[in-house]
Design an enzyme around this catalytic site. Structure first.
Site, PDB file in Angstrom:
ATOM      1  N   ILE A  32       0.844  -1.205   0.000  1.00  0.00           N
ATOM      2  CA  ILE A  32       0.000   0.000   0.000  1.00  0.00           C
ATOM      3  C   ILE A  32       0.879   1.255   0.000  1.00  0.00           C
ATOM      4  O   ILE A  32       1.845   1.349   0.751  1.00  0.00           O
ATOM      5  CB  ILE A  32      -0.922   0.041   1.238  1.00  0.00           C
ATOM      6  N   CYS A  33       0.514   2.201  -0.860  1.00  0.00           N
ATOM      7  CA  CYS A  33       1.190   3.507  -0.851  1.00  0.00           C
ATOM      8  C   CYS A  33       0.102   4.569  -1.014  1.00  0.00           C
ATOM      9  O   CYS A  33      -1.052   4.325  -0.648  1.00  0.00           O
ATOM     10  CB  CYS A  33       2.268   3.585  -1.929  1.00  0.00           C
ATOM     11  N   GLY A  34       0.458   5.748  -1.514  1.00  0.00           N
ATOM     12  CA  GLY A  34      -0.551   6.796  -1.662  1.00  0.00           C
ATOM     13  C   GLY A  34      -1.599   6.431  -2.704  1.00  0.00           C
ATOM     14  O   GLY A  34      -2.799   6.603  -2.495  1.00  0.00           O
TER      15      GLY A  34
END
Ligand code: RB5
Length: 153
Positions: free
Chosen positions: A65-67
């Site tokens: 998960i990232c932005g």
């Protein structure tokens, strides 16, 4: 099924939510927490580390998960043997497993809320590769991947 999860600094909250959600189902999940104790670790090395763990067979599947989920998918797909895709809807998450046989799902904390993310992960968890007409397509992806990585050596 063994699952690993990790995130960059843009997705700490969503990682916690999904980790707790999956754990509460009694599923074996590990937070790789690659950034712990490191200064300035960014999504490329975090996502690369997770993909390496999955391709090594230490985990069956991974959640990065990232932005936006995009950078995590891009870097995971740089690891030979890994297929990863960004999913922010249930249908895509199911197809990522059923049609594409991808081991890694990526998401963006800046894109979706926690409740939708949990619902998407629930669908992804129960979806397996369906074979059938998808088998030769996935086999072709693996063949082209091998050729591409070999030509870069
Ligand atoms: C922040 O570093 C942001 O660029 C990252 O989390 C991600 O969205 C990249 O794809």
């Amino acid at each position: 099924m063994k699952i690993c999860i990790d995130c960059d600094d843009a997705a700490v909250n969503l990682k916690k939510v999904l980790y707790n959600h999956i754990k509460s189902k009694g599923i074996d999940i590990t937070d790789l927490n690659y950034s712990e104790g490191k200064e300035n670790s960014m999504y490329p090395e975090i996502g690369f580390n997770l993909a390496k763990e999955v391709v090594a067979g230490n985990y069956d599947r991974g959640i990065s998960i990232c932005g936006t989920g995009l950078g995590m998918a891009m870097i995971a797909n740089k690891v030979e043997g890994i297929f990863a895709g960004t999913c922010h809807d249930v249908f895509s998450a199911e197809r990522l497993r059923k049609s594409n046989d991808a081991q890694i799902i990526t998401m963006g904390e800046r894109v979706i809320g926690p409740e939708l993310a949990k619902t998407i992960i629930d669908a992804w968890l129960v979806s397996e590769f369906a074979g059938g007409g998808s088998t030769p397509k996935v086999a072709q992806m693996r063949k082209l991947e091998k050729e591409s990585f070999a030509s870069n050596k």
